[in-house]
Design a protein around this motif. Structure first.
Motif, PDB file in Angstrom:
ATOM      1  N   LEU A  19       0.837  -1.203   0.000  1.00 23.84           N
ATOM      2  CA  LEU A  19       0.000   0.000   0.000  1.00 23.84           C
ATOM      3  C   LEU A  19       0.872   1.253   0.000  1.00 23.84           C
ATOM      4  N   THR A  20       1.949   1.244   0.754  1.00 22.32           N
ATOM      5  CA  THR A  20       2.887   2.371   0.754  1.00 22.32           C
ATOM      6  C   THR A  20       3.429   2.600  -0.651  1.00 22.32           C
ATOM      7  N   TYR A  21       3.816   1.538  -1.319  1.00 25.08           N
ATOM      8  CA  TYR A  21       4.325   1.642  -2.686  1.00 25.08           C
ATOM      9  C   TYR A  21       3.244   2.180  -3.622  1.00 25.08           C
ATOM     10  N   GLY A  22       2.033   1.636  -3.509  1.00 23.70           N
ATOM     11  CA  GLY A  22       0.940   2.045  -4.383  1.00 23.70           C
ATOM     12  C   GLY A  22       0.536   3.502  -4.192  1.00 23.70           C
ATOM     13  N   LEU A  23       0.619   3.974  -2.959  1.00 27.06           N
ATOM     14  CA  LEU A  23       0.232   5.351  -2.676  1.00 27.06           C
ATOM     15  C   LEU A  23       1.351   6.340  -2.960  1.00 27.06           C
ATOM     16  N   GLY A  24       2.564   5.861  -2.944  1.00 27.38           N
ATOM     17  CA  GLY A  24       3.706   6.745  -3.140  1.00 27.38           C
ATOM     18  C   GLY A  24       3.965   7.634  -1.935  1.00 27.38           C
ATOM     19  N   ARG A  25       3.515   7.160  -0.771  1.00 25.21           N
ATOM     20  CA  ARG A  25       3.718   7.896   0.473  1.00 25.21           C
ATOM     21  C   ARG A  25       3.663   6.922   1.644  1.00 25.21           C
ATOM     22  N   GLY A  26       4.083   7.378   2.784  1.00 26.99           N
ATOM     23  CA  GLY A  26       3.979   6.560   3.983  1.00 26.99           C
ATOM     24  C   GLY A  26       2.537   6.456   4.447  1.00 26.99           C
ATOM     25  N   LEU A  27       2.268   5.464   5.273  1.00 28.64           N
ATOM     26  CA  LEU A  27       0.922   5.286   5.799  1.00 28.64           C
ATOM     27  C   LEU A  27       0.699   6.189   7.003  1.00 28.64           C
ATOM     28  N   SER A  28      -0.540   6.563   7.205  1.00 28.89           N
ATOM     29  CA  SER A  28      -0.908   7.389   8.343  1.00 28.89           C
ATOM     30  C   SER A  28      -1.923   6.635   9.197  1.00 28.89           C
ATOM     31  N   TYR A  29      -2.281   7.244  10.310  1.00 24.45           N
ATOM     32  CA  TYR A  29      -3.269   6.639  11.200  1.00 24.45           C
ATOM     33  C   TYR A  29      -4.593   6.399  10.470  1.00 24.45           C
ATOM     34  N   ASP A  30      -4.932   7.259   9.552  1.00 22.41           N
ATOM     35  CA  ASP A  30      -6.183   7.128   8.802  1.00 22.41           C
ATOM     36  C   ASP A  30      -6.203   5.899   7.896  1.00 22.41           C
ATOM     37  N   ASP A  31      -5.058   5.320   7.601  1.00 20.45           N
ATOM     38  CA  ASP A  31      -4.963   4.166   6.714  1.00 20.45           C
ATOM     39  C   ASP A  31      -5.136   2.833   7.438  1.00 20.45           C
ATOM     40  N   VAL A  32      -5.123   2.861   8.768  1.00 22.92           N
ATOM     41  CA  VAL A  32      -5.153   1.621   9.564  1.00 22.92           C
ATOM     42  C   VAL A  32      -6.406   0.800   9.279  1.00 22.92           C
ATOM     43  N   GLU A  33      -7.550   1.445   9.181  1.00 24.67           N
ATOM     44  CA  GLU A  33      -8.798   0.724   8.940  1.00 24.67           C
ATOM     45  C   GLU A  33      -8.763   0.005   7.589  1.00 24.67           C
ATOM     46  N   SER A  34      -8.224   0.659   6.585  1.00 27.85           N
ATOM     47  CA  SER A  34      -8.119   0.037   5.260  1.00 27.85           C
ATOM     48  C   SER A  34      -7.179  -1.160   5.294  1.00 27.85           C
ATOM     49  N   VAL A  35      -6.070  -1.031   5.983  1.00 23.18           N
ATOM     50  CA  VAL A  35      -5.127  -2.149   6.116  1.00 23.18           C
ATOM     51  C   VAL A  35      -5.804  -3.315   6.818  1.00 23.18           C
ATOM     52  N   ASP A  36      -6.533  -3.040   7.890  1.00 25.65           N
ATOM     53  CA  ASP A  36      -7.233  -4.099   8.623  1.00 25.65           C
ATOM     54  C   ASP A  36      -8.258  -4.805   7.747  1.00 25.65           C
ATOM     55  N   ARG A  37      -8.972  -4.057   6.916  1.00 28.89           N
ATOM     56  CA  ARG A  37      -9.964  -4.676   6.014  1.00 28.89           C
ATOM     57  C   ARG A  37      -9.291  -5.569   4.973  1.00 28.89           C
ATOM     58  N   ILE A  38      -8.178  -5.117   4.455  1.00 25.91           N
ATOM     59  CA  ILE A  38      -7.446  -5.931   3.475  1.00 25.91           C
ATOM     60  C   ILE A  38      -6.956  -7.214   4.130  1.00 25.91           C
ATOM     61  N   ILE A  39      -6.441  -7.115   5.342  1.00 27.81           N
ATOM     62  CA  ILE A  39      -5.958  -8.302   6.060  1.00 27.81           C
ATOM     63  C   ILE A  39      -7.110  -9.269   6.326  1.00 27.81           C
ATOM     64  N   ASP A  40      -8.278  -8.756   6.699  1.00 26.39           N
ATOM     65  CA  ASP A  40      -9.448  -9.619   6.900  1.00 26.39           C
ATOM     66  C   ASP A  40      -9.790 -10.366   5.618  1.00 26.39           C
ATOM     67  N   ARG A  41      -9.726  -9.665   4.491  1.00 22.34           N
ATOM     68  CA  ARG A  41     -10.001 -10.311   3.202  1.00 22.34           C
ATOM     69  C   ARG A  41      -8.948 -11.371   2.880  1.00 22.34           C
ATOM     70  N   LEU A  42      -7.691 -11.075   3.191  1.00 16.21           N
ATOM     71  CA  LEU A  42      -6.626 -12.061   2.961  1.00 16.21           C
ATOM     72  C   LEU A  42      -6.848 -13.315   3.799  1.00 16.21           C
ATOM     73  N   ASN A  43      -7.208 -13.130   5.055  1.00 10.85           N
ATOM     74  CA  ASN A  43      -7.470 -14.279   5.926  1.00 10.85           C
ATOM     75  C   ASN A  43      -8.622 -15.114   5.401  1.00 10.85           C
ATOM     76  N   ALA A  44      -9.661 -14.465   4.906  1.00  8.74           N
ATOM     77  CA  ALA A  44     -10.830 -15.172   4.395  1.00  8.74           C
ATOM     78  C   ALA A  44     -10.547 -15.881   3.072  1.00  8.74           C
ATOM     79  N   ASP A  45      -9.587 -15.372   2.308  1.00 13.29           N
ATOM     80  CA  ASP A  45      -9.313 -15.913   0.968  1.00 13.29           C
ATOM     81  C   ASP A  45      -7.978 -16.656   0.914  1.00 13.29           C
ATOM     82  N   ASP A  46      -7.497 -17.100   2.047  1.00 13.36           N
ATOM     83  CA  ASP A  46      -6.292 -17.931   2.129  1.00 13.36           C
ATOM     84  C   ASP A  46      -5.041 -17.228   1.593  1.00 13.36           C
TER      85      ASP A  46
END
Length: 70
Positions: A19-46
């Motif tokens: 995500l840092t690479y895709g955004l071209g910037r460092g992550l902020s506190y506001d990005d935490v929820e999006s990261v958590d959602r992506i991780i949930d999807r990864l867990n669900a989809d192996d």
């Protein structure tokens, strides 16, 4: 060890780095929820790489939205 004991840590690190690479910037506190959602999807989809990439593309930070997309 990564597969069994540290899978969540691996998913988080990989998601944050890509995500840092895709955004071209460092992550902020506001990005935490999006990261958590992506991780949930990864867990669900192996942990499929397609799920990770799609999750990043659809994420609020990548889309420039203030509310995460699903």
């Amino acid at each position: 060890m990564l597969v069994n004991e540290r899978r969540g840590d691996f998913y988080r690190c990989l998601t944050e780095k890509l995500l840092t690479y895709g955004l071209g910037r460092g992550l902020s506190y506001d990005d935490v929820e999006s990261v958590d959602r992506i991780i949930d999807r990864l867990n669900a989809d192996d942990g499929k790489m397609q799920t990770l990439v799609t999750g990043i593309i659809e994420s609020a930070p990548f889309q420039g939205d203030s509310i995460s997309m699903q």
